[in-house]
Design a protein around this motif. Structure first.
Motif, PDB file in Angstrom:
ATOM      1  N   PRO A 252       8.713 -31.693 -42.903  1.00  0.00           N
ATOM      2  CA  PRO A 252       9.389 -32.212 -41.710  1.00  0.00           C
ATOM      3  C   PRO A 252       9.601 -33.717 -41.805  1.00  0.00           C
ATOM      4  CG  PRO A 252       7.082 -31.812 -41.232  1.00  0.00           C
ATOM      5  CD  PRO A 252       7.333 -31.276 -42.614  1.00  0.00           C
ATOM      6  N   ARG A 253      10.518 -34.210 -41.010  1.00  0.00           N
ATOM      7  CA  ARG A 253      10.826 -35.634 -41.003  1.00  0.00           C
ATOM      8  C   ARG A 253       9.680 -36.429 -40.373  1.00  0.00           C
ATOM      9  NH1 ARG A 253      16.432 -36.560 -41.721  1.00  0.00           N
ATOM     10  NH2 ARG A 253      16.078 -38.656 -40.917  1.00  0.00           N
ATOM     11  N   SER A 254       9.563 -37.655 -40.814  1.00  0.00           N
ATOM     12  CA  SER A 254       8.545 -38.548 -40.240  1.00  0.00           C
ATOM     13  C   SER A 254       9.071 -39.313 -39.034  1.00  0.00           C
ATOM     14  CB  SER A 254       8.073 -39.540 -41.303  1.00  0.00           C
ATOM     15  OG  SER A 254       9.152 -40.351 -41.758  1.00  0.00           O
ATOM     16  N   ASP A 255      10.374 -39.218 -38.778  1.00  0.00           N
ATOM     17  CA  ASP A 255      10.985 -39.982 -37.686  1.00  0.00           C
ATOM     18  C   ASP A 255      11.369 -39.097 -36.507  1.00  0.00           C
ATOM     19  OD1 ASP A 255      13.015 -38.615 -38.938  1.00  0.00           O
ATOM     20  OD2 ASP A 255      14.385 -40.318 -39.110  1.00  0.00           O
ATOM     21  N   ASN A 256      10.740 -37.921 -36.395  1.00  0.00           N
ATOM     22  CA  ASN A 256      11.122 -37.017 -35.307  1.00  0.00           C
ATOM     23  C   ASN A 256       9.911 -36.356 -34.669  1.00  0.00           C
ATOM     24  OD1 ASN A 256      13.148 -35.756 -33.661  1.00  0.00           O
ATOM     25  ND2 ASN A 256      12.860 -33.868 -34.831  1.00  0.00           N
ATOM     26  N   SER A 257       8.834 -37.106 -34.500  1.00  0.00           N
ATOM     27  CA  SER A 257       7.685 -36.597 -33.757  1.00  0.00           C
ATOM     28  C   SER A 257       8.077 -36.424 -32.294  1.00  0.00           C
ATOM     29  CB  SER A 257       6.526 -37.593 -33.880  1.00  0.00           C
ATOM     30  OG  SER A 257       5.381 -37.128 -33.204  1.00  0.00           O
ATOM     31  N   MET A 258       7.532 -35.406 -31.616  1.00  0.00           N
ATOM     32  CA  MET A 258       7.806 -35.239 -30.190  1.00  0.00           C
ATOM     33  C   MET A 258       6.724 -35.907 -29.360  1.00  0.00           C
ATOM     34  SD  MET A 258       8.477 -31.844 -27.837  1.00  0.00           S
ATOM     35  CE  MET A 258       6.895 -31.607 -27.049  1.00  0.00           C
ATOM     36  N   GLY A 259       7.117 -36.639 -28.335  1.00  0.00           N
ATOM     37  CA  GLY A 259       6.169 -37.323 -27.476  1.00  0.00           C
ATOM     38  C   GLY A 259       5.734 -36.475 -26.298  1.00  0.00           C
ATOM     39  N   ILE A 260       4.436 -36.519 -25.992  1.00  0.00           N
ATOM     40  CA  ILE A 260       3.892 -35.874 -24.791  1.00  0.00           C
ATOM     41  C   ILE A 260       3.074 -36.908 -24.033  1.00  0.00           C
ATOM     42  CG2 ILE A 260       2.242 -34.160 -23.924  1.00  0.00           C
ATOM     43  CD1 ILE A 260       3.160 -32.246 -26.044  1.00  0.00           C
ATOM     44  N   TYR A 261       3.350 -37.042 -22.751  1.00  0.00           N
ATOM     45  CA  TYR A 261       2.666 -38.003 -21.877  1.00  0.00           C
ATOM     46  C   TYR A 261       1.480 -37.326 -21.193  1.00  0.00           C
ATOM     47  CZ  TYR A 261       1.977 -40.762 -17.563  1.00  0.00           C
ATOM     48  OH  TYR A 261       1.451 -41.475 -16.509  1.00  0.00           O
ATOM     49  N   GLU A 262       0.333 -38.026 -21.176  1.00  0.00           N
ATOM     50  CA  GLU A 262      -0.830 -37.553 -20.415  1.00  0.00           C
ATOM     51  C   GLU A 262      -1.467 -38.745 -19.694  1.00  0.00           C
ATOM     52  OE1 GLU A 262      -1.361 -34.437 -20.186  1.00  0.00           O
ATOM     53  OE2 GLU A 262      -0.513 -33.558 -22.016  1.00  0.00           O
ATOM     54  N   GLU A 263      -2.047 -38.474 -18.535  1.00  0.00           N
ATOM     55  CA  GLU A 263      -2.737 -39.524 -17.786  1.00  0.00           C
ATOM     56  C   GLU A 263      -3.871 -38.902 -16.983  1.00  0.00           C
ATOM     57  OE1 GLU A 263      -3.414 -42.695 -14.670  1.00  0.00           O
ATOM     58  OE2 GLU A 263      -2.992 -40.574 -14.449  1.00  0.00           O
ATOM     59  N   GLY A 264      -5.111 -39.349 -17.277  1.00  0.00           N
ATOM     60  CA  GLY A 264      -6.253 -38.839 -16.524  1.00  0.00           C
ATOM     61  C   GLY A 264      -6.648 -37.421 -16.880  1.00  0.00           C
ATOM     62  N   ASP A 265      -6.166 -36.902 -17.979  1.00  0.00           N
ATOM     63  CA  ASP A 265      -6.435 -35.533 -18.407  1.00  0.00           C
ATOM     64  C   ASP A 265      -6.460 -35.571 -19.934  1.00  0.00           C
ATOM     65  OD1 ASP A 265      -6.010 -32.476 -17.160  1.00  0.00           O
ATOM     66  OD2 ASP A 265      -5.415 -32.662 -19.255  1.00  0.00           O
ATOM     67  N   TYR A 266      -7.477 -34.916 -20.558  1.00  0.00           N
ATOM     68  CA  TYR A 266      -7.712 -35.131 -21.981  1.00  0.00           C
ATOM     69  C   TYR A 266      -7.913 -33.805 -22.709  1.00  0.00           C
ATOM     70  CZ  TYR A 266      -8.685 -39.560 -19.739  1.00  0.00           C
ATOM     71  OH  TYR A 266      -8.572 -40.695 -18.957  1.00  0.00           O
ATOM     72  N   TYR A 267      -7.268 -33.682 -23.870  1.00  0.00           N
ATOM     73  CA  TYR A 267      -7.396 -32.445 -24.628  1.00  0.00           C
ATOM     74  C   TYR A 267      -8.724 -32.404 -25.380  1.00  0.00           C
ATOM     75  CZ  TYR A 267      -6.561 -34.527 -29.281  1.00  0.00           C
ATOM     76  OH  TYR A 267      -6.672 -35.244 -30.452  1.00  0.00           O
TER      77      TYR A 267
END
Length: 667
Positions: A252-267
């Protein structure tokens, strides 16, 4: 924010608050008297007190921002996909040099030494420190201390201020000025894992819409019981998504990561590994997102404290994307993200700061930079002691956000400033997806009224924020109804309280009280009203809010734009299997599919899709239309899903083969 221009004075001198105003000046801002119901004006500010003055300069071309964005986003445009650089964006919207020079000369002529004046890097505002005496003389105003009657907050402000007539067109607003805003202890509400009204459960990871159970009846490869438990195989079957994307050379490309936003919640990594082992054995154990930590954030956490939101986002995205990568935008330190005593009640500003350094000092709609009453302030003596992070991360091509609130809870100027930033991100080729909400046409119970609805009788529908911004893509929720299969049309989610979640759940949708219907959506909205007119009285524009018993704004921007499955989702959280639901599940599904399509475009030397709404509304045939279900709230059944666009499931759910072929056909 209310601007009142007096035009030419009828008299050579006017007296306001006992301050003589010369005929050369005009009233620029005056506070609405209704605001003072919660504030008491105390003593006059000491004449030698130092005030940090900021003058927000009038931005150029903001009125053209929509046109600029459509030019690179509409599939019929010859400039489709020709996105701008960040430098081009700053240059396009920065104030005219004439504005900078005119306002600076006004200050110098008054007696402010030029060396005291700072011009921000993004050219949006002028700053200088001044004594109260200087500020009052400059603005023909009178500064007092104001105290909030219930919360005890104190602010320096004036009731009104004036500027020279030739200056008014160059000034957006001046602070400290008329603004009085006390923070409320209400945090961002998670879509699908809604917060209580204070922050006492913020980040604890106790999802309201989670249904703990035994090991799922739907096992990998089994599509016969997707009406009971939605697994990655069910999602791929619903939207015809191949198991593994094809890559040139298998990488896969190195310039196409998908962003996911989180705040106050942790995996928790343990939860991800459990999910991979049971549902996607082709994904190696230990696979985790690339951290992009903002203002003292950390992740992951231990399994006992795992957040249902974060686990769900990654457990849905990885099976659709892998071996593509995911970037985790984890935002804010523990004090602001989880502390019930934190007075931070806004959202997304510190996130947007980290993506765009100019946003930190951007001035518009009466706001410059972050709002100290709504946003975290760094350094934080209780947590992160570094400076606010500005422009430290390059935004990914696609960002999925499963958090939000209600329009009525956040000042309009705060929302409009963020909405402009989403417009600028779209200009640069970024796609921003937001969960549309889980409470149908209302807000969460207890928000504004017990039932989450607006107005004195709690009957007016409550639109969501920042979903009503016309420059984000909203994702509603569908489900496979009992007895149905993944090879039949889905329906909108309608889950009454207790069936199976503790609180009711239906796809958030409706019409904004702040933004008008954007041109790319106009035909779809008009068709909905013409062919499927809701049986409720309405009003037109926020100025007629609730008039004649109206319960929604017929002239407002409609949402959601699209939908995806968001009910009975198989997930692992805190080491246990559970079934979860929410538009917070729908959003990473849709965003992941767009990220895969971007990869295909990049591999044939085309740009990412960027702002996707104009293309989707121009070609709804590439989606699966949803025509069954409603989104109840406010004592009604809400709106109804119908052929074409509707304010329940938008234009419909993904059809990957059709979407891929269409977007590959574009320049």
């Amino acid at each position: 924010m209310r601007f009142i221009s007096l035009g030419l004075f009828l008299a050579s001198v006017t007296t306001i608050q006992g301050v003589a105003v010369p005929h050369t000046h005009v009233l620029h801002e005056k506070r609405d008297a209704a605001v003072l119901k919660r504030w008491v004006r105390r003593e006059k500010l000491d004449s030698s007190a130092i005030l940090p003055m900021r003058i927000g300069l009038t931005q150029k071309n903001l009125d053209l921002g929509h046109e600029f964005l459509m030019d690179v986003s509409h599939p019929d445009s010859s400039n489709y996909g020709k996105h701008w650089t960040s430098e081009q964006v700053i240059e396009a919207f920065s104030p005219e040099q004439k504005t900078v020079d005119t306002v600076t000369q006004w200050l110098v002529d008054f007696g402010i030494d030029p060396e005291r004046i700072t011009h921000s890097d993004n050219k949006g505002w002028l700053a200088f420190d001044a004594t109260t005496e200087e500020a009052e003389g400059l603005l023909h105003a009178e500064y007092h201390l104001y105290e909030h009657t219930t919360m005890g907050h104190v602010a320096a402000a004036c009731d009104s201020y004036h500027v020279p007539k030739h200056i008014q067109e160059h000034v957006d607003y001046i602070t400290p000025g008329i603004k009085l805003l006390a923070p409320e202890k209400r945090g961002i509400k998670k879509r699908g894992f809604a917060m209580t009204q204070s922050k006492d459960r913020h980040g604890v990871g106790a999802p309201l819409r989670s249904n703990p159970g035994k090991f799922p009846v739907t096992t990998p490869g089994n599509l016969s019981t997707c009406d009971q438990s939605i697994t990655p195989d069910c999602i791929r079957a619903l939207y015809q998504v191949p198991l593994v994307p094809e890559y040139p050379g298998g990488i896969p490309r190195s310039d196409n990561s998908m962003g996911i936003y989180e705040e106050g919640d942790y995996y928790a990594q343990e939860d991800l590994d459990l999910f991979f082992a049971n549902y996607t054995p082709h994904i190696p154990q230990g696979t985790h997102p690339t951290p992009a930590f903002i203002d003292g954030a950390t992740a992951p956490t231990d399994v006992a404290h795992a957040g249902g939101e974060s686990d769900l986002d990654f457990e849905l995205a990885y099976p659709l994307l892998y071996p593509q990568t995911i970037t985790l935008y984890q935002t804010d330190d523990l004090f602001y993200a989880t502390n019930p005593n934190s007075t931070s009640t806004g959202g997304f500003n510190t996130f947007l700061d980290a993506l765009d350094g100019s946003y930190c000092t951007y001035s518009a709609f009466g706001e410059t930079g972050d709002d100290p009453n709504l946003d975290p302030v760094y350094p934080d003596p209780h947590g992160y002691t570094g400076k606010l992070q500005c422009g430290v991360y390059k935004p990914t091509n696609v960002i999925s956000i499963s958090y939000g609130g209600q329009e009525a809870d956040v000042p309009a100027y705060y929302q409009k400033r963020q909405c402009n930033e989403f417009m600028k991100l779209g200009l640069q080729g970024h796609s921003i997806f937001y969960a549309s909400g889980d409470d149908g046409v209302s807000g969460p119970n207890g928000d504004d009224n017990d039932n989450g609805c607006l107005g004195p009788n709690a009957t007016i529908f409550s639109p969501a924020w920042p979903n009503s911004c016309p420059y984000v893509t909203n994702v509603g929720a569908t489900k496979v109804y009992p007895g149905h299969t993944v090879f039949e049309p889905e329906s909108a989610v309608v889950d009454p309280a207790g069936q199976p979640y503790s609180s009711a759940f239906s796809s958030g949708g409706g019409f904004s009280n702040i933004y008008h219907v954007p041109d790319y959506q106009r035909d779809a909205v008009e068709s909905f009203f013409k062919n499927h007119n809701p049986p409720y009285p309405h009003y037109r524009g926020n100025s007629s809010f609730g008039k004649n018993g109206g319960v929604f704004n017929r002239a407002g921007r409609g949402y959601p734009d699209v939908a995806a499955n968001g009910d009975n989702i198989a997930t692992y959280n805190a080491g246990n299997f559970s079934s979860s639901g929410g538009t917070s599940a729908s959003t990473p599904i849709f965003a992941s599919i767009i990220n895969r399509i971007n990869e295909a475009r990049l591999n044939v030397n085309k740009n990412p899709i960027g702002f996707i709404n104009p293309a989707l509304y121009a070609h709804p045939e590439i989606l699966n239309d949803i025509t069954n279900g409603t989104n109840p709230g406010c004592g009604t059944v809400g709106f109804s899903a119908a052929p074409g666009w509707d304010p329940v499931t938008g234009l419909g759910t993904p059809n990957y083969p059709k979407m891929l072929a269409f977007f590959l056909s574009l320049p």
